[in-house]
Design a protein around this motif. Structure first.
Motif, mmCIF file in Angstrom:
data_model
loop_
_atom_site.group_PDB
_atom_site.id
_atom_site.type_symbol
_atom_site.label_atom_id
_atom_site.label_comp_id
_atom_site.label_asym_id
_atom_site.label_seq_id
_atom_site.Cartn_x
_atom_site.Cartn_y
_atom_site.Cartn_z
ATOM 1 N N LEU A 41 4.435 3.156 -25.729
ATOM 2 C CA LEU A 41 5.633 2.390 -25.496
ATOM 3 C C LEU A 41 6.633 2.459 -25.516
ATOM 4 N N ARG A 42 6.999 2.399 -27.446
ATOM 5 C CA ARG A 42 8.610 2.550 -27.759
ATOM 6 C C ARG A 42 9.196 3.983 -27.375
ATOM 7 N N ALA A 43 8.170 4.941 -27.469
ATOM 8 C CA ALA A 43 8.983 6.279 -26.969
ATOM 9 C C ALA A 43 9.607 6.308 -25.554
ATOM 10 N N LEU A 44 8.575 5.135 -24.439
ATOM 11 C CA LEU A 44 8.832 5.733 -23.223
ATOM 12 C C LEU A 44 10.240 4.361 -22.870
ATOM 13 N N HIS A 45 10.502 3.911 -23.664
ATOM 14 C CA HIS A 45 11.890 2.686 -24.063
ATOM 15 C C HIS A 45 10.918 1.478 -22.924
ATOM 16 N N LEU A 46 9.903 0.920 -22.990
ATOM 17 C CA LEU A 46 9.015 -0.210 -21.982
ATOM 18 C C LEU A 46 9.671 -1.337 -23.306
ATOM 19 N N THR A 47 9.381 -1.799 -22.917
ATOM 20 C CA THR A 47 10.392 -3.445 -23.580
ATOM 21 C C THR A 47 9.003 -4.657 -22.994
ATOM 22 N N GLY A 48 9.720 -5.760 -23.887
ATOM 23 C CA GLY A 48 8.813 -6.770 -23.194
ATOM 24 C C GLY A 48 7.757 -7.481 -23.551
ATOM 25 N N TRP A 49 6.868 -6.518 -24.445
ATOM 26 C CA TRP A 49 5.623 -6.941 -25.119
ATOM 27 C C TRP A 49 5.499 -6.654 -25.863
ATOM 28 N N ARG A 50 4.451 -8.089 -25.778
ATOM 29 C CA ARG A 50 4.110 -8.805 -27.078
ATOM 30 C C ARG A 50 2.685 -8.460 -27.620
ATOM 31 N N ARG A 51 2.352 -8.346 -29.200
ATOM 32 C CA ARG A 51 1.235 -8.117 -29.353
ATOM 33 C C ARG A 51 0.765 -9.392 -30.078
ATOM 34 N N HIS A 52 -1.089 -9.393 -30.051
ATOM 35 C CA HIS A 52 -2.097 -10.348 -30.859
ATOM 36 C C HIS A 52 -1.222 -12.208 -30.156
ATOM 37 N N VAL A 53 -1.134 -12.317 -29.214
ATOM 38 C CA VAL A 53 -1.249 -12.946 -28.721
ATOM 39 C C VAL A 53 -2.559 -14.509 -27.851
ATOM 40 N N LYS A 54 -2.165 -15.037 -27.806
ATOM 41 C CA LYS A 54 -2.785 -16.102 -28.047
ATOM 42 C C LYS A 54 -3.720 -16.445 -26.657
ATOM 43 N N LEU A 55 -4.584 -15.277 -25.874
ATOM 44 C CA LEU A 55 -4.974 -15.200 -24.785
ATOM 45 C C LEU A 55 -6.262 -14.990 -24.218
ATOM 46 N N MET A 56 -6.273 -15.350 -23.558
ATOM 47 C CA MET A 56 -8.409 -15.119 -23.279
ATOM 48 C C MET A 56 -9.018 -14.158 -23.235
ATOM 49 N N GLY A 57 -9.687 -13.764 -24.683
ATOM 50 C CA GLY A 57 -10.196 -11.975 -25.441
ATOM 51 C C GLY A 57 -8.999 -11.622 -25.965
ATOM 52 N N ASN A 58 -7.633 -11.610 -25.810
ATOM 53 C CA ASN A 58 -7.154 -11.077 -27.292
ATOM 54 C C ASN A 58 -7.063 -9.193 -26.744
ATOM 55 N N PRO A 59 -6.159 -9.363 -25.560
ATOM 56 C CA PRO A 59 -4.914 -8.139 -25.450
ATOM 57 C C PRO A 59 -4.589 -7.730 -26.222
ATOM 58 N N ASP A 60 -4.693 -6.561 -27.094
ATOM 59 C CA ASP A 60 -3.980 -5.982 -26.969
ATOM 60 C C ASP A 60 -2.482 -5.766 -26.946
ATOM 61 N N PHE A 61 -1.991 -5.980 -26.042
ATOM 62 C CA PHE A 61 -0.227 -6.197 -25.872
ATOM 63 C C PHE A 61 -0.482 -6.491 -24.320
ATOM 64 N N VAL A 62 0.770 -7.514 -24.326
ATOM 65 C CA VAL A 62 1.099 -8.759 -23.405
ATOM 66 C C VAL A 62 2.761 -8.754 -22.882
ATOM 67 N N TRP A 63 2.483 -8.816 -21.600
ATOM 68 C CA TRP A 63 3.272 -8.800 -20.673
ATOM 69 C C TRP A 63 4.043 -10.214 -20.072
#
Length: 145
Positions: A41-63
């Motif tokens: 994701l960093r290599a593609l310069h994709l931004t706006g994601w967060r990790r370890h967000v408190k959300l149902m199922g504990n997704p690895d990345f959240v926008w």
């Protein structure tokens, strides 16, 4: 009746006890899944994601703005039936029921997130390793729609 291994049973991994071995398995920051995806994701310069967000199922990345939840699942721990995944020989019925429960939980969490208006993406560890570009295209398509 099958005997379940105790925490004191020695494993074939350097003579570690079952408890010592399992304590080394991390549910966050895994190199072959989470860290690899973060690098891509960093290599593609994709931004706006967060990790370890408190959300149902504990997704690895959240926008949050786009309401996209990305799960990068390990093939063994989430019961993927790929050619790279090994079925445990010892205590096989215990492991099968454990992995089946994980698959049911993953499906229920995905359904609930979609019901709440989230786009849910699941990427398997084997796919991320073999076809990282295709995985990134799926993420980008979800973010654009």
């Amino acid at each position: 009746m099958t005997r379940h291994p105790t925490n004191l049973d020695k494993t074939s991994f350097g003579g570690l006890s079952r408890a010592e071995l399992m304590s080394r398995v991390r549910n966050k920051g895994n190199k072959s899944t989470e860290q690899r995806m973060a690098h891509l994701l960093r290599a593609l310069h994709l931004t706006g994601w967060r990790r370890h967000v408190k959300l149902m199922g504990n997704p690895d990345f959240v926008w949050r703005k786009e309401r996209v939840a990305l799960f990068v699942d390990g093939c063994f721990w989430h019961g993927h039936h790929c050619d790279r995944n090994l079925t445990p020989k010892n205590n096989a019925s215990h492991w099968e029921s454990k992995l089946a429960a994980t698959r049911r939980r993953d499906k229920a969490n995905g359904r609930l997130l979609r019901f709440r208006g989230w786009k849910v993406i699941r990427i398997w560890e084997c796919k991320l390793k073999r076809m990282p570009d295709a995985c990134l295209r799926r993420v980008c398509a979800a973010l654009k729609s």
